[in-house]
Design a protein around this motif. Sequence first.
Motif, mmCIF file in Angstrom:
data_model
loop_
_atom_site.group_PDB
_atom_site.id
_atom_site.type_symbol
_atom_site.label_atom_id
_atom_site.label_comp_id
_atom_site.label_asym_id
_atom_site.label_seq_id
_atom_site.Cartn_x
_atom_site.Cartn_y
_atom_site.Cartn_z
ATOM 1 N N THR A 1 0.845 -1.197 0.000
ATOM 2 C CA THR A 1 0.000 0.000 0.000
ATOM 3 C C THR A 1 0.874 1.238 0.000
ATOM 4 O O THR A 1 1.980 1.246 0.559
ATOM 5 C CB THR A 1 -0.954 0.022 1.203
ATOM 6 N N GLN A 2 0.350 2.285 -0.647
ATOM 7 C CA GLN A 2 1.070 3.557 -0.720
ATOM 8 C C GLN A 2 0.108 4.701 -0.428
ATOM 9 O O GLN A 2 -1.068 4.630 -0.755
ATOM 10 C CB GLN A 2 1.675 3.762 -2.113
ATOM 11 N N SER A 3 0.655 5.743 0.178
ATOM 12 C CA SER A 3 -0.148 6.946 0.423
ATOM 13 C C SER A 3 0.734 8.181 0.304
ATOM 14 O O SER A 3 1.949 8.116 0.551
ATOM 15 C CB SER A 3 -0.793 6.881 1.809
ATOM 16 N N PRO A 4 0.164 9.310 -0.119
ATOM 17 C CA PRO A 4 -1.205 9.422 -0.644
ATOM 18 C C PRO A 4 -1.288 8.905 -2.073
ATOM 19 O O PRO A 4 -0.274 8.574 -2.674
ATOM 20 C CB PRO A 4 -1.432 10.933 -0.584
ATOM 21 N N THR A 5 -2.474 8.874 -2.632
ATOM 22 C CA THR A 5 -2.658 8.461 -4.018
ATOM 23 C C THR A 5 -2.149 9.546 -4.950
ATOM 24 O O THR A 5 -1.494 9.258 -5.957
ATOM 25 C CB THR A 5 -4.135 8.176 -4.299
ATOM 26 N N HIS A 6 -2.499 10.770 -4.610
ATOM 27 C CA HIS A 6 -2.066 11.931 -5.387
ATOM 28 C C HIS A 6 -1.488 12.978 -4.451
ATOM 29 O O HIS A 6 -1.936 13.104 -3.306
ATOM 30 C CB HIS A 6 -3.241 12.555 -6.164
ATOM 31 N N LEU A 7 -0.515 13.725 -4.958
ATOM 32 C CA LEU A 7 0.128 14.754 -4.167
ATOM 33 C C LEU A 7 0.493 15.901 -5.109
ATOM 34 O O LEU A 7 1.144 15.680 -6.137
ATOM 35 C CB LEU A 7 1.382 14.196 -3.495
ATOM 36 N N ILE A 8 0.038 17.089 -4.740
ATOM 37 C CA ILE A 8 0.344 18.271 -5.557
ATOM 38 C C ILE A 8 1.183 19.228 -4.717
ATOM 39 O O ILE A 8 0.782 19.595 -3.603
ATOM 40 C CB ILE A 8 -0.935 18.960 -6.063
ATOM 41 N N LYS A 9 2.329 19.597 -5.233
ATOM 42 C CA LYS A 9 3.241 20.503 -4.542
ATOM 43 C C LYS A 9 3.700 21.586 -5.518
ATOM 44 O O LYS A 9 3.543 21.466 -6.736
ATOM 45 C CB LYS A 9 4.464 19.727 -4.021
ATOM 46 N N THR A 10 4.309 22.608 -4.944
ATOM 47 C CA THR A 10 4.906 23.638 -5.791
ATOM 48 C C THR A 10 6.423 23.512 -5.747
ATOM 49 O O THR A 10 6.994 22.929 -4.796
ATOM 50 C CB THR A 10 4.475 25.044 -5.360
ATOM 51 N N ARG A 11 7.040 24.087 -6.728
ATOM 52 C CA ARG A 11 8.501 24.012 -6.864
ATOM 53 C C ARG A 11 9.174 24.535 -5.603
ATOM 54 O O ARG A 11 8.765 25.563 -5.049
ATOM 55 C CB ARG A 11 8.922 24.849 -8.072
ATOM 56 N N GLY A 12 10.180 23.813 -5.126
ATOM 57 C CA GLY A 12 10.907 24.207 -3.927
ATOM 58 C C GLY A 12 10.390 23.567 -2.647
ATOM 59 O O GLY A 12 11.110 23.542 -1.641
ATOM 60 N N GLN A 13 9.165 23.052 -2.671
ATOM 61 C CA GLN A 13 8.621 22.408 -1.473
ATOM 62 C C GLN A 13 9.207 21.005 -1.295
ATOM 63 O O GLN A 13 9.985 20.517 -2.103
ATOM 64 C CB GLN A 13 7.090 22.304 -1.578
ATOM 65 N N GLN A 14 8.813 20.379 -0.178
ATOM 66 C CA GLN A 14 9.222 19.013 0.103
ATOM 67 C C GLN A 14 8.018 18.092 0.000
ATOM 68 O O GLN A 14 6.902 18.483 0.351
ATOM 69 C CB GLN A 14 9.804 18.913 1.521
ATOM 70 N N ALA A 15 8.256 16.857 -0.453
ATOM 71 C CA ALA A 15 7.189 15.864 -0.528
ATOM 72 C C ALA A 15 7.597 14.632 0.272
ATOM 73 O O ALA A 15 8.775 14.239 0.267
ATOM 74 C CB ALA A 15 6.929 15.476 -1.977
#
Lengths: 109, 113
Positions: free
Chosen positions: B5-19
């Motif tokens: 299993t993986q989370s999240p399914t979708h992730l939206i970030k802006t340039r320079g941020q961390q995920a």
Amino acid sequence: EDQVTQSPEALRLQEGESSSLNCSYTVSGLRGLFWYRQDPGKGPEFLFTLYSAGEEKEKERLKATLTKKESFLHITAPKPEDSATYLCAVQIDNNDMRFGAGTRLTVKP
Amino acid sequence: EAGVTQSPTHLIKTRGQQATLRCSPISGHTSVYWYQQALGLGLQFLLWYDEGEERNRGNFPPRFSGRQFPNYSSELNVNALELEDSALYLCASSPGTGGEEQFFGPGTRLTVL
């Protein structure tokens, strides 16, 4: 350099029309060759593992074979639900897995 | 038996941020692998963890990092996000350290704006 090449890039078949997908590899130390199926936007689904030349594995309409330089995935009498991208991967030293770019298969009814 | 299993399914970030992306392996599997699948490209190996240790990494910059927890789950961290980091990130697990097939999760779709 370790390399995995799949051909063709795309393949369109009529339902029932058998064919083969090719995976050729150049690696220094093969630990295993793997076939996966991937549907759009999803993770790859494991199909087969082959370890040595001459080995064959079968599952439903699929049969995978291995030689010293390449592997074939034979699809017999395909159905529309077999449409997917088929990925070949080789595992070399230190669990490094190298994937080919895949063959996108479309089976028309 | 539950799969990877993986989370999240979708992730939206802006340039320079961390995920931060998370993965839970199949029960009993000790090895976790991370891959990047950018649009139109094949799967690229990122990282391999086993028994809490990083065992191997692919040809990616150090801003891609991760860890494996005592329960064998894993995190992938991507710092200083760039537009070209947009991709499907796939996690896979296997029972041990050599020669076995890897079983994949559904992936996390990361979009960097």
